[in-house]
Design an enzyme around this catalytic site. Structure first.
Site, mmCIF file in Angstrom:
data_model
loop_
_atom_site.group_PDB
_atom_site.id
_atom_site.type_symbol
_atom_site.label_atom_id
_atom_site.label_comp_id
_atom_site.label_asym_id
_atom_site.label_seq_id
_atom_site.Cartn_x
_atom_site.Cartn_y
_atom_site.Cartn_z
ATOM 1 N N PRO A 126 0.819 -1.219 0.000
ATOM 2 C CG PRO A 126 -0.121 -1.106 2.134
ATOM 3 C CD PRO A 126 0.613 -2.019 1.211
ATOM 4 C CD GLU A 175 -0.609 -7.315 11.287
ATOM 5 O OE1 GLU A 175 -1.452 -6.524 10.815
ATOM 6 O OE2 GLU A 175 -0.842 -8.522 11.440
ATOM 7 N NE ARG A 199 -5.716 -6.469 -21.189
ATOM 8 C CZ ARG A 199 -5.957 -5.465 -22.026
ATOM 9 N NH1 ARG A 199 -5.234 -4.372 -21.976
ATOM 10 N NH2 ARG A 199 -6.928 -5.541 -22.901
ATOM 11 C CG ASP A 206 -3.943 0.061 -30.365
ATOM 12 O OD1 ASP A 206 -3.055 -0.155 -29.526
ATOM 13 O OD2 ASP A 206 -3.854 -0.268 -31.553
#
Ligand code: 4FN
Length: 244
Positions: free
Chosen positions: A87, A114, A152, A167
């Site tokens: 995070p 943690e 991808r 695109d």
């Protein structure tokens, strides 16, 4: 491209990594994917990978020695980035995915408990990436999201149709509404322009619908999307109508 993942939960990767796009990428020799269990690098007989935090408080911390040993075992002497899903990282966007897709080798590290001992970060992590601002149980799902977004973009992974689709996302706008058969559904029709056969009109309508959706739902995206003078004029008109 080679992608290696270090995790305490290797089974979380099997379903996704054997599904259509990933399978094709691997089958075509475009992706070499390997998952490594961090627990295999614990040296004591209990295979302990975590310990309680210095200073007290709850929870457990992934041990620095175990994680560093796992990363060093996997990392050959190339300069592959070692990315902790965290995070605290920079947020994953299409731009970040495109940048990562240029790399020949990625090493992804998934945290648990943690978090990881700060010293493992200091000695073995080169980059931190976050998929967004919410609490997760571990970095695995974040790694899978990153892998999907990156793979991808590897040339050859998607067919011709997929490349077109890719695109259309690269222009940085949301998409307008889509329709397919039947022409009427529960009393709802299809915008006439789409069945008119006027390709230039269809393109213009789609562009405007995309601009309208993006302005309504994600106006922040308009700040970075490449816009033509015509796009800007249309947006100015929308804003004017909203004020009236
Ligand atoms: N999460 C926040 C603040 C403090 C902690 C967390 C949190 C998994 C090991 C990290 C979370 C979100 C996006 C990895 C969240 C991500 C993680 C991610 C993640 C267990 C420690 C933890 C303020 C963002 C809500 C748990 C905010 N992208 N800690 O989720 O790994 O990659």
């Amino acid at each position: 491209m080679k992608i290696e993942v270090l995790t305490l939960f290797p089974d979380m990767f099997s379903a996704v990594m054997s599904e259509s796009m990933m399978w094709k990428a691997r089958e075509r020799g475009l992706l070499d994917f390997q998952v490594h269990n961090i627990r295999d690098y614990a040296e004591n007989k209990q295979r302990k990978v975590d310990d309680s935090p210095y200073g007290g408080g709850g929870g457990m911390i992934l041990k620095a020695d175990v994680l560093a040993r796992a990363i060093e075992a996997v990392k050959p002497d190339d300069d592959a980035p070692v990315i902790l899903l965290s995070p605290q990282g920079r947020v994953l966007t299409h731009r970040v995915a495109a940048e990562l897709s240029q790399q020949p080798h990625l090493i992804l590290v998934c945290g648990h408990y943690e978090g990881v001992d700060e010293r493992a970060r200091q000695v073995a992590i080169s980059d931190e990436i976050s998929i967004g601002d919410y609490v997760l149980t571990g970095g695995e799902l974040a790694a899978l999201v990153l892998i999907d977004a990156v793979v991808r973009l590897i040339p050859g992974v998607l067919g011709a149709e997929g490349a077109q689709h890719r695109d259309s996302h690269a222009d940085g706008l949301l998409e307008g509404p889509h329709y397919t058969r039947p022409p009427e559904f529960r009393g709802l029709g299809v915008p006439a322009v789409l069945t008119s056969g006027h390709h230039a009109e269809v393109d213009r309508w789609r562009r405007r619908q995309a601009l309208k959706r993006t302005w309504e739902r994600r106006p922040d995206l308009l700040e970075t999307a490449p816009l033509s003078e015509e796009d800007r004029a249309y947006l100015a008109r929308l804003r004017g109508e909203a004020e009236a």
